[in-house]
Design an enzyme around this catalytic site. Structure first.
Site, mmCIF file in Angstrom:
data_model
loop_
_atom_site.group_PDB
_atom_site.id
_atom_site.type_symbol
_atom_site.label_atom_id
_atom_site.label_comp_id
_atom_site.label_asym_id
_atom_site.label_seq_id
_atom_site.Cartn_x
_atom_site.Cartn_y
_atom_site.Cartn_z
ATOM 1 C CE1 TYR A 141 7.813 -1.354 -8.803
ATOM 2 C CE2 TYR A 141 9.406 -1.967 -10.489
ATOM 3 C CZ TYR A 141 8.986 -1.131 -9.478
ATOM 4 O OH TYR A 141 9.767 -0.042 -9.144
ATOM 5 C CD GLU A 142 4.026 -2.729 -5.515
ATOM 6 O OE1 GLU A 142 2.835 -3.040 -5.304
ATOM 7 O OE2 GLU A 142 4.919 -2.820 -4.655
ATOM 8 N N GLY A 143 1.281 -4.065 -10.279
ATOM 9 C CA GLY A 143 0.151 -3.903 -11.187
ATOM 10 C C GLY A 143 0.573 -3.099 -12.399
ATOM 11 C CG HIS B 47 -2.439 0.731 -11.677
ATOM 12 N ND1 HIS B 47 -2.908 0.277 -10.462
ATOM 13 C CD2 HIS B 47 -1.137 0.344 -11.730
ATOM 14 C CE1 HIS B 47 -1.940 -0.331 -9.814
ATOM 15 N NE2 HIS B 47 -0.859 -0.314 -10.565
#
Length: 386
Positions: free
Chosen positions: A366-368, A373
């Site tokens: 999650y959060e990318g 990234h």
């Protein structure tokens, strides 16, 4: 200032550690097993001022540095990643209102969230739009004249929305034109109980199970124009700016997971004996602990560096991605090694070590995802070289 931290930051760190140790840690295993969100714990964080610690004093926040905020998140993550994620998402849903909201919106929307009376959620992810946020399909249709709408009707589904259905305040992203990509995405402030807005399936997660995640279903939910955050088409940049801040927060919580796993493993190998001696006297296991300690130190360093960049007002896309990617990977490696060092006890749900491993796995997604990234960091590097 001692060791790069101010006296105020050290006090904040100590406050968070004492709260996490006293209130979160004792029930973390039970709440994970039951997939139970304890709203009383969130309320208690509000009473301590943690629900607005990094927000500016002008909106009722405590005004701590973002570096100070990472100290809080590390302590909470070490005790219970579920409540760390819940608080991180709550802060994440407030920052855009602080930055993009009108004076009237900030005065109306934030006080109950700052105090911890109202819980916030961030409604971006959809079945067909995870890492590719520009691909969202939830539709916002204007009500009234196209050039001066009085409201918007939201239709669509969000998934994996942390803090739902507990949250009262939702920052929701929808598109005015699904064929227009990022430039049509717009942000809206939506309250629980709005007609046409309901909750769908509860996600059955591998980890972070004491923080709920639920579908948001919009069936013509009407949101007044006064609840549009920013202008039409501002939603994509609002979301990206908020996510960059949120990634630093999650990175700090991952440092907490890794630290907790390291400390637990170190205590265990000192106590456990095999072949007539403590496990800690075996060189191979000592080397494992040393490598785990290195992972924790490196993750903490890049996370605090990213937080310092935010405090200086610098661009966050690359540094926040490096922090989240590095820290979540470190948490997964260290937690996995801790399970190995605990042996059969580590594989048991009773010790809580396997919970750290499960929670770390989620943080790599999650959060990318950490693959996304890598792309963000590579793109930033290549742009900087012309």
């Amino acid at each position: 200032m001692i060791g790069g931290l101010t006296d105020e930051e050290r006090l904040l760190q100590a406050t968070a550690r004492e709260f996490a140790t006293r209130e979160l840690a004792p029930t973390a295993i039970e709440r994970d097993e039951a997939e139970r969100y304890d709203r009383a714990l969130f309320t208690a964080m509000g009473e301590l001022g943690l629900t607005a610690a990094p927000l500016p004093e002008a909106v009722g926040g405590a005004g701590f540095s973002y570096l100070g905020w990472t100290l809080v998140m590390e302590e909470l993550g070490a005790a219970d990643m579920s409540m760390a994620v819940s608080l991180s998402v709550h802060i994440l849903s407030q920052y855009p209102v602080v930055t993009w909201g009108s004076d009237e919106q900030r005065a109306r929307w934030l006080p109950a969230m700052v105090s911890g009376e109202a819980l916030g959620a961030f409604g971006l992810t959809e079945p067909h739009a995870g890492s590719d946020a520009a691909a969202i399909r939830t539709r916002a249709e204007r009500v009234g004249p196209a050039d001066a709408p009085t409201a918007y009707r939201l239709t669509g589904t969000k998934i994996w929305i942390s803090n739902a259905p507990e949250a009262e305040r939702y920052l929701v992203f929808a598109t005015l034109d699904p064929t227009a990509g990022a430039k049509a995405i717009t942000a809206f402030l939506v309250e629980k109980g709005t007609p046409g807005f309901r909750f769908g399936a509860h996600e059955k997660k591998m980890g972070i199970r004491a923080c709920p995640a639920t579908e948001l279903i919009f069936d013509g939910a009407e949101v007044p124009v006064a609840n549009r955050l920013g202008g039409e088409g501002d939603g994509y940049k609002i979301a990206l700016s908020a996510l960059a801040e949120g990634r630093i927060s999650i990175a700090a919580a991952c440092v907490g997971i890794a630290r907790s796993a390291l400390e637990g493993a170190a205590r265990y190998v000192q106590q456990r004996k095999a072949f007539g001696m403590p496990l800690a006297e075996q060189q191979g296991l000592r080397f494992m602990l040393a490598e785990m300690a290195r992972e924790v130190a490196a993750a903490r360093a890049v996370t605090r560096d990213a937080a310092a960049a935010k405090d200086r007002g610098e661009p966050l896309a690359e540094v926040s991605s490096i922090a989240k990617w590095t820290a979540s990977d470190a948490a997964m490696r260290v937690a996995t090694d801790a399970v190995q060092l605990f042996g059969a006890s580590g594989y048991s749900r009773e010790t809580g070590v396997e919970r750290l491993m499960r929670d770390a796995k989620g943080a790599q997604i999650y959060e990318g995802t950490n693959q996304i990234h890598r792309l963000i960091v590579a793109d930033g590097l290549l742009r900087s070289l012309g």
